[in-house]
Design an enzyme around this catalytic site. Structure first.
Site, PDB file in Angstrom:
ATOM      1  N   LYS A 152       0.842  -1.209   0.000  1.00 33.78           N
ATOM      2  CA  LYS A 152       0.000   0.000   0.000  1.00 33.78           C
ATOM      3  C   LYS A 152       0.875   1.257   0.000  1.00 33.78           C
ATOM      4  O   LYS A 152       0.623   2.205  -0.753  1.00 33.78           O
ATOM      5  CB  LYS A 152      -0.940  -0.012   1.226  1.00 33.78           C
ATOM      6  CG  LYS A 152      -2.053  -1.056   1.125  1.00 33.78           C
ATOM      7  CD  LYS A 152      -2.830  -1.227   2.424  1.00 33.78           C
ATOM      8  CE  LYS A 152      -3.819  -2.374   2.299  1.00 33.78           C
ATOM      9  NZ  LYS A 152      -4.620  -2.608   3.518  1.00 33.78           N
ATOM     10  N   ASP A 189     -11.033   2.518   4.082  1.00 41.09           N
ATOM     11  CA  ASP A 189     -11.293   1.071   4.011  1.00 41.09           C
ATOM     12  C   ASP A 189     -12.792   0.789   3.879  1.00 41.09           C
ATOM     13  O   ASP A 189     -13.187  -0.339   3.554  1.00 41.09           O
ATOM     14  CB  ASP A 189     -10.792   0.379   5.283  1.00 41.09           C
ATOM     15  CG  ASP A 189      -9.449  -0.297   5.092  1.00 41.09           C
ATOM     16  OD1 ASP A 189      -9.127  -0.660   3.948  1.00 41.09           O
ATOM     17  OD2 ASP A 189      -8.734  -0.474   6.097  1.00 41.09           O
ATOM     18  N   GLN A 195      -4.595  -1.807   9.709  1.00 39.29           N
ATOM     19  CA  GLN A 195      -4.520  -3.108   9.051  1.00 39.29           C
ATOM     20  C   GLN A 195      -5.066  -4.192   9.976  1.00 39.29           C
ATOM     21  O   GLN A 195      -4.747  -4.245  11.160  1.00 39.29           O
ATOM     22  CB  GLN A 195      -3.057  -3.404   8.660  1.00 39.29           C
ATOM     23  CG  GLN A 195      -2.880  -4.644   7.798  1.00 39.29           C
ATOM     24  CD  GLN A 195      -3.518  -4.517   6.415  1.00 39.29           C
ATOM     25  OE1 GLN A 195      -3.693  -3.439   5.873  1.00 39.29           O
ATOM     26  NE2 GLN A 195      -3.873  -5.652   5.849  1.00 39.29           N
TER      27      GLN A 195
HETATM   28  N1  GUN Z   1      -6.813  -7.069   6.069  1.00 35.13           N
HETATM   29  C1  GUN Z   1      -7.147  -7.753   4.947  1.00 35.13           C
HETATM   30  N2  GUN Z   1      -7.662  -6.923   4.023  1.00 35.13           N
HETATM   31  C2  GUN Z   1      -7.674  -5.701   4.564  1.00 35.13           C
HETATM   32  C3  GUN Z   1      -8.097  -4.420   4.089  1.00 35.13           C
HETATM   33  O1  GUN Z   1      -8.604  -4.248   2.975  1.00 35.13           O
HETATM   34  N3  GUN Z   1      -7.925  -3.390   4.961  1.00 35.13           N
HETATM   35  C4  GUN Z   1      -7.412  -3.542   6.198  1.00 35.13           C
HETATM   36  N4  GUN Z   1      -7.296  -2.471   6.972  1.00 35.13           N
HETATM   37  N5  GUN Z   1      -7.013  -4.710   6.672  1.00 35.13           N
HETATM   38  C5  GUN Z   1      -7.141  -5.775   5.849  1.00 35.13           C
END
Ligand code: GUN
Length: 293
Positions: free
Chosen positions: A52, A119, A96
């Site tokens: 990211k 998100d 995350q």
């Molecule tokens: N863990 C797995 N996929 C995601 C996501 O799209 N965002 C976040 N914050 N954690 C994740």
């Protein structure tokens, strides 16, 4: 059978995002800014957050990774989120997942300002999505919609079967596909671990969304001839044959399913790359105040 090429589509959309970020910098004097909080050292999470951050830099966003050891308390984490909510130099804020067991992800999700919740996990965004109001859509479902848009797949009237009901993928995907939108207008079945006859349900699908997190779980005998198959699985296994030391497996057994499908996403090179696009688009929209003023 046509491959839905996440690399091709994501590269194309990334160029558009980079152009928009450059315009944003010209007019405002600053870059869109994403902050990602990472707690602990989960191997998958480390990889995803690094990706990211790297992708933000590639399209001309600022990105900040804030790291904590897994002994941080829920209160400490939420206090930090409240501080970041107030910081006007931050457009998007994500934590995350998964979090260590002593931290309730619901409390953390609700602590994030929904206007920075790129998100799309906050109940305000979830509710607004269900009503088809402007909102942040969770990155993976958003990426899947963008992929289907790119290939001009008209899903209207299709029977979609979503396998897996996670907050991150399965549940929002089922809502999005049922909405009166394109892509959308599907008749949706949301299946999960208590579903009685999964094979029978999946065999009815014109569109299969596999999001269970189990390697090669969907096999050729479960899929109807001509179905569209979207594989959300990112199952990591240690491997001595790859540079990273890991090999990725989808939730779909590609070898037996691909010959029966009309369209299918590969793993890697499919949905994973599109998830990043969903997040970048949400972050840009947050910076431009396109969703919330
Ligand atoms: N863990 C797995 N996929 C995601 C996501 O799209 N965002 C976040 N914050 N954690 C994740």
């Amino acid at each position: 059978m046509q491959l839905l090429d996440g690399k091709l589509v994501s590269e194309k959309i990334k160029k558009d995002i980079a152009n928009e970020a450059a315009d944003f910098l010209m007019t405002t004097g600053r870059k869109p800014h994403l902050v990602a909080i990472l707690v602990g050292h989960d191997g998958g999470s480390e990889t995803y957050v690094a990706s990211k951050m790297r992708n933000c830099q590639q399209v001309g966003f600022d990105s900040t990774n804030i790291r904590y050891e897994d002994d941080i308390t829920e209160e400490q984490l939420i206090n930090k989120i409240r501080e970041l909510n107030q910081d006007e130099t931050i457009d998007g804020l994500i934590v995350q997942l998964p979090l260590p067991k002593h931290i309730d992800p619901e409390n953390v999700t609700e602590a994030i300002d929904y206007k920075k919740d790129v998100d799309g996990f906050h109940p305000v965004n979830l509710g607004r999505m269900q009503r088809n109001l402007p909102c942040f859509i969770p990155a993976t479902p958003y990426g899947i919609l963008l992929m289907m848009e790119h290939y001009k797949i008209n899903t209207s009237g299709m029977h979609a079967v979503v396998v897996g009901r996670s907050n991150i993928v399965g549940s929002p995907m089922s809502i999005l596909l049922a909405r009166n939108t394109q892509p959308g207008n599907c008749t949706v079945t949301l299946t999960h671990s208590k579903t009685k006859d999964l094979q029978e349900e999946v065999l009815r699908a014109d569109l299969v969304i596999a999001a269970i997190g189990k390697k090669n779980f969907i096999t050729g005998d479960m899929v109807k001839e001509g179905a569209i198959v979207i594989d959300v699985g990112i199952n990591r296994e240690v491997s001595t044959k790859t540079k990273s030391g890991y090999k990725l497996y989808g939730d779909v057994d590609f070898q037996s399913v691909a010959p029966k499908s009309s369209y299918i996403t590969p793993v890697p090179g499919g949905v994973g790359l599109m998830t990043i696009i969903g997040l970048l688009k949400n972050t840009l929209a947050a910076a431009k105040k396109e969703v919330y003023s």
